[in-house]
Write a protein that holds these residues in place. Sequence first.
Motif, mmCIF file in Angstrom:
data_model
loop_
_atom_site.group_PDB
_atom_site.id
_atom_site.type_symbol
_atom_site.label_atom_id
_atom_site.label_comp_id
_atom_site.label_asym_id
_atom_site.label_seq_id
_atom_site.Cartn_x
_atom_site.Cartn_y
_atom_site.Cartn_z
ATOM 1 N N ARG A 1 0.820 -1.220 0.000
ATOM 2 C CA ARG A 1 0.000 0.000 0.000
ATOM 3 C C ARG A 1 0.852 1.267 0.000
ATOM 4 O O ARG A 1 0.520 2.247 -0.656
ATOM 5 C CB ARG A 1 -0.906 -0.019 1.227
ATOM 6 N N ASP A 2 1.975 1.250 0.719
ATOM 7 C CA ASP A 2 2.833 2.438 0.808
ATOM 8 C C ASP A 2 3.808 2.539 -0.363
ATOM 9 O O ASP A 2 4.725 3.345 -0.335
ATOM 10 C CB ASP A 2 3.581 2.451 2.142
ATOM 11 N N SER A 3 3.630 1.715 -1.384
ATOM 12 C CA SER A 3 4.462 1.670 -2.594
ATOM 13 C C SER A 3 5.833 1.059 -2.370
ATOM 14 O O SER A 3 6.675 1.109 -3.255
ATOM 15 C CB SER A 3 4.597 3.051 -3.258
ATOM 16 N N SER A 4 6.073 0.461 -1.207
ATOM 17 C CA SER A 4 7.303 -0.295 -1.025
ATOM 18 C C SER A 4 7.115 -1.652 -1.695
ATOM 19 O O SER A 4 5.992 -2.072 -1.984
ATOM 20 C CB SER A 4 7.653 -0.453 0.464
ATOM 21 N N ALA A 5 8.225 -2.330 -1.938
ATOM 22 C CA ALA A 5 8.160 -3.621 -2.629
ATOM 23 C C ALA A 5 8.881 -4.692 -1.821
ATOM 24 O O ALA A 5 9.845 -4.411 -1.107
ATOM 25 C CB ALA A 5 8.791 -3.500 -4.012
ATOM 26 N N ILE A 6 8.383 -5.907 -1.962
ATOM 27 C CA ILE A 6 9.014 -7.086 -1.390
ATOM 28 C C ILE A 6 9.104 -8.121 -2.502
ATOM 29 O O ILE A 6 8.355 -8.057 -3.481
ATOM 30 C CB ILE A 6 8.220 -7.647 -0.184
ATOM 31 N N GLY A 7 10.017 -9.052 -2.379
ATOM 32 C CA GLY A 7 10.134 -10.030 -3.447
ATOM 33 C C GLY A 7 10.792 -11.302 -2.983
ATOM 34 O O GLY A 7 11.401 -11.346 -1.916
ATOM 35 N N GLY A 8 10.650 -12.330 -3.798
ATOM 36 C CA GLY A 8 11.277 -13.600 -3.502
ATOM 37 C C GLY A 8 10.752 -14.713 -4.377
ATOM 38 O O GLY A 8 10.002 -14.495 -5.336
ATOM 39 N N HIS A 9 11.125 -15.916 -4.019
ATOM 40 C CA HIS A 9 10.736 -17.143 -4.709
ATOM 41 C C HIS A 9 9.254 -17.415 -4.414
ATOM 42 O O HIS A 9 8.843 -17.399 -3.254
ATOM 43 C CB HIS A 9 11.626 -18.270 -4.169
#
Length: 153
Positions: free
Chosen positions: A100-108
């Motif tokens: 929502r705050d435009s931050s990103a997370i990522g992974g497998h």
Amino acid sequence: MRSRLVYEHGGLRTFVVVLDRGDEAFADLTGFAAEHGLTGAALTGVGGCREATLGYFDPGLSDYRGTRFEEQLEVLSLIGDIAVHEGRPVVHAHLVLGRRDSSAIGGHLMRAVVFPTMEIVVTETPSHLRKRVDRGTGLALIALDESSGPTSR
């Protein structure tokens, strides 16, 4: 889950797969690959999910550590491949998810419960891709010497 064959030429196919609210992306893509006899493919997608489990490979464990997120997330990028391991198609994909705050997370990609939709393009490769367990990491990696098709250096 719904899908449509949108292109076919020379034995290669391109599908559009639309996952619906509540579908589980990893399981449904794996089932789709088996149902359509995919032995090598690339996939890309966008959409949204309300729950996701992302993995991070921990070399010390020779295994993935999963982190579960329970919030509405934008699928900013889903990218991966489908290859054969131990006689069946295996999906290997990574996700970048927006908060929502435009931050990103990522992974497998380990699990993603779709909301409201996820749109994925699956494009067969001209080679049958085979995976083999790498003794150093314990991971099933694409083995170029076992995959069919033209080779290059």
